[in-house]
Design an enzyme around this catalytic site. Structure first.
Site, PDB file in Angstrom:
ATOM      1  N   ASP A  77      -3.026 -32.657  33.844  1.00  0.00           N
ATOM      2  CA  ASP A  77      -2.813 -31.395  34.558  1.00  0.00           C
ATOM      3  C   ASP A  77      -2.323 -31.714  35.964  1.00  0.00           C
ATOM      4  O   ASP A  77      -2.367 -32.853  36.422  1.00  0.00           O
ATOM      5  CB  ASP A  77      -4.102 -30.573  34.602  1.00  0.00           C
ATOM      6  CG  ASP A  77      -3.857 -29.092  34.907  1.00  0.00           C
ATOM      7  OD1 ASP A  77      -2.692 -28.703  35.125  1.00  0.00           O
ATOM      8  OD2 ASP A  77      -4.840 -28.331  34.933  1.00  0.00           O
ATOM      9  N   LYS A  78      -1.864 -30.680  36.623  1.00  0.00           N
ATOM     10  CA  LYS A  78      -1.364 -30.780  37.996  1.00  0.00           C
ATOM     11  C   LYS A  78      -1.939 -29.633  38.793  1.00  0.00           C
ATOM     12  O   LYS A  78      -2.210 -28.552  38.259  1.00  0.00           O
ATOM     13  CB  LYS A  78       0.167 -30.730  37.964  1.00  0.00           C
ATOM     14  CG  LYS A  78       0.844 -30.286  39.257  1.00  0.00           C
ATOM     15  CD  LYS A  78       1.147 -28.792  39.236  1.00  0.00           C
ATOM     16  CE  LYS A  78       1.796 -28.346  40.538  1.00  0.00           C
ATOM     17  NZ  LYS A  78       1.854 -26.868  40.617  1.00  0.00           N
ATOM     18  N   HIS A  79      -2.148 -29.863  40.089  1.00  0.00           N
ATOM     19  CA  HIS A  79      -2.577 -28.771  40.967  1.00  0.00           C
ATOM     20  C   HIS A  79      -1.831 -28.869  42.281  1.00  0.00           C
ATOM     21  O   HIS A  79      -1.643 -29.959  42.824  1.00  0.00           O
ATOM     22  CB  HIS A  79      -4.076 -28.806  41.238  1.00  0.00           C
ATOM     23  CG  HIS A  79      -4.537 -27.665  42.090  1.00  0.00           C
ATOM     24  ND1 HIS A  79      -4.844 -26.424  41.567  1.00  0.00           N
ATOM     25  CD2 HIS A  79      -4.685 -27.559  43.433  1.00  0.00           C
ATOM     26  CE1 HIS A  79      -5.176 -25.608  42.556  1.00  0.00           C
ATOM     27  NE2 HIS A  79      -5.091 -26.277  43.695  1.00  0.00           N
ATOM     28  N   SER A  80      -1.410 -27.721  42.790  1.00  0.00           N
ATOM     29  CA  SER A  80      -0.777 -27.642  44.098  1.00  0.00           C
ATOM     30  C   SER A  80      -1.708 -26.917  45.053  1.00  0.00           C
ATOM     31  O   SER A  80      -2.400 -25.973  44.659  1.00  0.00           O
ATOM     32  CB  SER A  80       0.552 -26.883  43.999  1.00  0.00           C
ATOM     33  OG  SER A  80       1.009 -26.513  45.283  1.00  0.00           O
ATOM     34  N   LYS A 131     -12.587 -27.002  38.242  1.00  0.00           N
ATOM     35  CA  LYS A 131     -11.820 -26.504  37.090  1.00  0.00           C
ATOM     36  C   LYS A 131     -11.268 -27.664  36.274  1.00  0.00           C
ATOM     37  O   LYS A 131     -11.256 -27.633  35.047  1.00  0.00           O
ATOM     38  CB  LYS A 131     -10.682 -25.598  37.568  1.00  0.00           C
ATOM     39  CG  LYS A 131     -11.140 -24.298  38.210  1.00  0.00           C
ATOM     40  CD  LYS A 131      -9.991 -23.337  38.413  1.00  0.00           C
ATOM     41  CE  LYS A 131      -9.109 -23.689  39.594  1.00  0.00           C
ATOM     42  NZ  LYS A 131      -9.674 -23.313  40.889  1.00  0.00           N
ATOM     43  N   LYS A 132     -10.781 -28.693  36.969  1.00  0.00           N
ATOM     44  CA  LYS A 132     -10.190 -29.830  36.265  1.00  0.00           C
ATOM     45  C   LYS A 132     -11.257 -30.626  35.521  1.00  0.00           C
ATOM     46  O   LYS A 132     -11.004 -31.151  34.433  1.00  0.00           O
ATOM     47  CB  LYS A 132      -9.447 -30.733  37.252  1.00  0.00           C
ATOM     48  CG  LYS A 132      -8.379 -30.016  38.075  1.00  0.00           C
ATOM     49  CD  LYS A 132      -7.453 -29.146  37.237  1.00  0.00           C
ATOM     50  CE  LYS A 132      -6.469 -28.361  38.072  1.00  0.00           C
ATOM     51  NZ  LYS A 132      -5.672 -27.400  37.282  1.00  0.00           N
ATOM     52  N   THR A 140       0.452 -18.791  40.261  1.00  0.00           N
ATOM     53  CA  THR A 140       1.193 -19.093  39.031  1.00  0.00           C
ATOM     54  C   THR A 140       0.992 -18.003  37.985  1.00  0.00           C
ATOM     55  O   THR A 140       1.932 -17.587  37.297  1.00  0.00           O
ATOM     56  CB  THR A 140       0.748 -20.457  38.472  1.00  0.00           C
ATOM     57  OG1 THR A 140       1.105 -21.477  39.417  1.00  0.00           O
ATOM     58  CG2 THR A 140       1.406 -20.762  37.142  1.00  0.00           C
ATOM     59  N   SER A 156     -13.283 -26.484  44.567  1.00  0.00           N
ATOM     60  CA  SER A 156     -12.649 -25.428  43.781  1.00  0.00           C
ATOM     61  C   SER A 156     -11.620 -26.009  42.818  1.00  0.00           C
ATOM     62  O   SER A 156     -11.595 -25.686  41.627  1.00  0.00           O
ATOM     63  CB  SER A 156     -11.979 -24.416  44.725  1.00  0.00           C
ATOM     64  OG  SER A 156     -11.261 -23.450  43.989  1.00  0.00           O
ATOM     65  N   ARG A 165     -13.362 -16.522  49.289  1.00  0.00           N
ATOM     66  CA  ARG A 165     -12.664 -17.305  50.312  1.00  0.00           C
ATOM     67  C   ARG A 165     -11.452 -16.541  50.828  1.00  0.00           C
ATOM     68  O   ARG A 165     -11.099 -16.636  52.005  1.00  0.00           O
ATOM     69  CB  ARG A 165     -12.220 -18.652  49.741  1.00  0.00           C
ATOM     70  CG  ARG A 165     -13.321 -19.705  49.693  1.00  0.00           C
ATOM     71  CD  ARG A 165     -12.919 -20.895  48.854  1.00  0.00           C
ATOM     72  NE  ARG A 165     -11.682 -21.472  49.311  1.00  0.00           N
ATOM     73  CZ  ARG A 165     -10.801 -22.091  48.517  1.00  0.00           C
ATOM     74  NH1 ARG A 165     -11.026 -22.177  47.230  1.00  0.00           N
ATOM     75  NH2 ARG A 165      -9.708 -22.611  49.017  1.00  0.00           N
TER      76      ARG A 165
END
Length: 349
Positions: free
Chosen positions: A79-82, A186-187, A119, A182, A167
């Protein structure tokens, strides 16, 4: 809970059990919104050390269930997160491109936070798209397609779902330990093999300077590795929008250009850089450069676009709509997504 808030407000360290107690109150609804907001502000102003951050992440990940996958997928779950920016539509192109290369991508994404677009909001500009999928549905989609992009359910890291929203309304978005906890809770619930983080810096980023972005990236990688996830981070500029388009439907159109092997060069560069790292980290490429080349081929040969079309169909988009969006002319695509009722040109002087 007031005792814990007071303790953090005064700059003291919270013990692991105290952090678990706070997260349990968030999850079970026994903590009032005002108390949660006060704790977020205390964390924002006083910070958390590495041990507190790890404890908060684990508590949030443990507030719900963890996803379970077939043993054959071991090592391929990525997975990826920005950390968020303007015009950041990378996930829309990256998830299907990775799946086309043989990865399994159970991407749990978010909605708009502060000034950054979400997203899920972008994907929901597509008629019929369903961001809410149960763990069983996610597994089915990954078996058939290889990727899905979904929202948090009440089953997956539910504490983060509450904290994420608060937040945004309490002006505590850049709250020290909160972003790592946060993101990574999730990951961790996804049971990932590898994760890449796009940590942005600049005038439209969570981190205004490259140094602050590097500090956050180090924190994220450290906690990710401690959770057993092979984690890497990239620093990228957010002094101007990524690509040319800003806005949900417009960004879908631009992501489709990228999935066809075109689109703005800066978007393609970031998609292939992040994807190349993941293909290397999960063993599908000998190194990041080879991974980058393999991911670029998936964009150029149409396999990433076909995977995106299949993902849309699996997540509720009518097949005819998905087909028109992915293979139609620019005019047909705009017809699917609709047009703004009011359009105004703003000429540059």
């Amino acid at each position: 809970l007031p005792t814990l808030i007071r303790k953090k407000r005064d700059g003291e360290r919270l013990e692991d059990g105290e952090i678990r107690s706070f997260v349990r109150g968030v999850t079970e609804g026994t903590a009032q919104e005002g108390q949660i907001g006060a704790m977020l502000m205390a964390i924002r102003l006083r910070g958390m050390d590495a041990g507190e951050t790890l404890a908060l992440t684990r508590a949030m990940a443990g507030s719900g269930r963890a996803l379970a996958w077939p043993p054959a997928w071991r090592g391929l779950l990525v997975d990826k997160h920005s950390t968020g920016g303007v015009g950041d539509k990378v996930s829309l192109a990256l998830a299907p491109a990775l799946a086309a290369c043989g990865c399994k991508v159970p991407m749990i994404s978010g909605r708009a936070l502060g000034h950054t677009g979400g997203t899920l909001d972008k994907l929901e500009a597509i008629p019929g798209f369903q961001a809410t999928q149960s763990p069983q549905q996610m597994r089915s989609i990954l078996e058939r397609v290889g990727c899905c992009i979904v929202g948090q359910s009440e089953e997956l890291a539910p504490a983060d779902r509450v904290l994420y929203g608060l937040r945004d309304v309490t002006a505590t978005q850049p709250s020290g330990a909160a972003p790592p906890a946060s993101i990574l809770s999730k990951k961790a619930a996804e049971q990932l093999s590898a994760l890449v983080l796009d940590v942005k810096f600049g005038s439209a980023a969570l981190c205004p300077t490259q140094d602050s972005a590097r500090e956050l990236a180090h924190s994220l990688v450290r906690v990710g590795e401690q959770l057993g996830i092979r984690t890497a981070a990239v620093l990228s500029r957010m002094e101007q929008p990524l690509g040319r388009c800003v806005g949900n439907a417009l960004e879908v159109l631009e992501a489709l250009e990228c999935l066809e092997g075109g689109g703005p060069p800066d978007l393609r560069e970031l998609v292939t850089a992040l994807g190349g790292l993941l293909l290397w980290r999960c063993g599908l490429a000998g190194g990041a450069p080879q991974g980058r080349e393999r991911l670029a081929r998936a964009l150029d040969d149409g396999s990433a676009l076909r995977t995106f079309e299949a993902m849309l169909g699996a997540q509720g988009v009518p097949p005819s709509t998905a087909r028109q969006l992915c293979t139609g002319t620019p005019e047909q695509r705009r017809g699917v997504l609709g047009r703004a009722r009011v359009c105004e040109e703003l000429p540059a002087p």
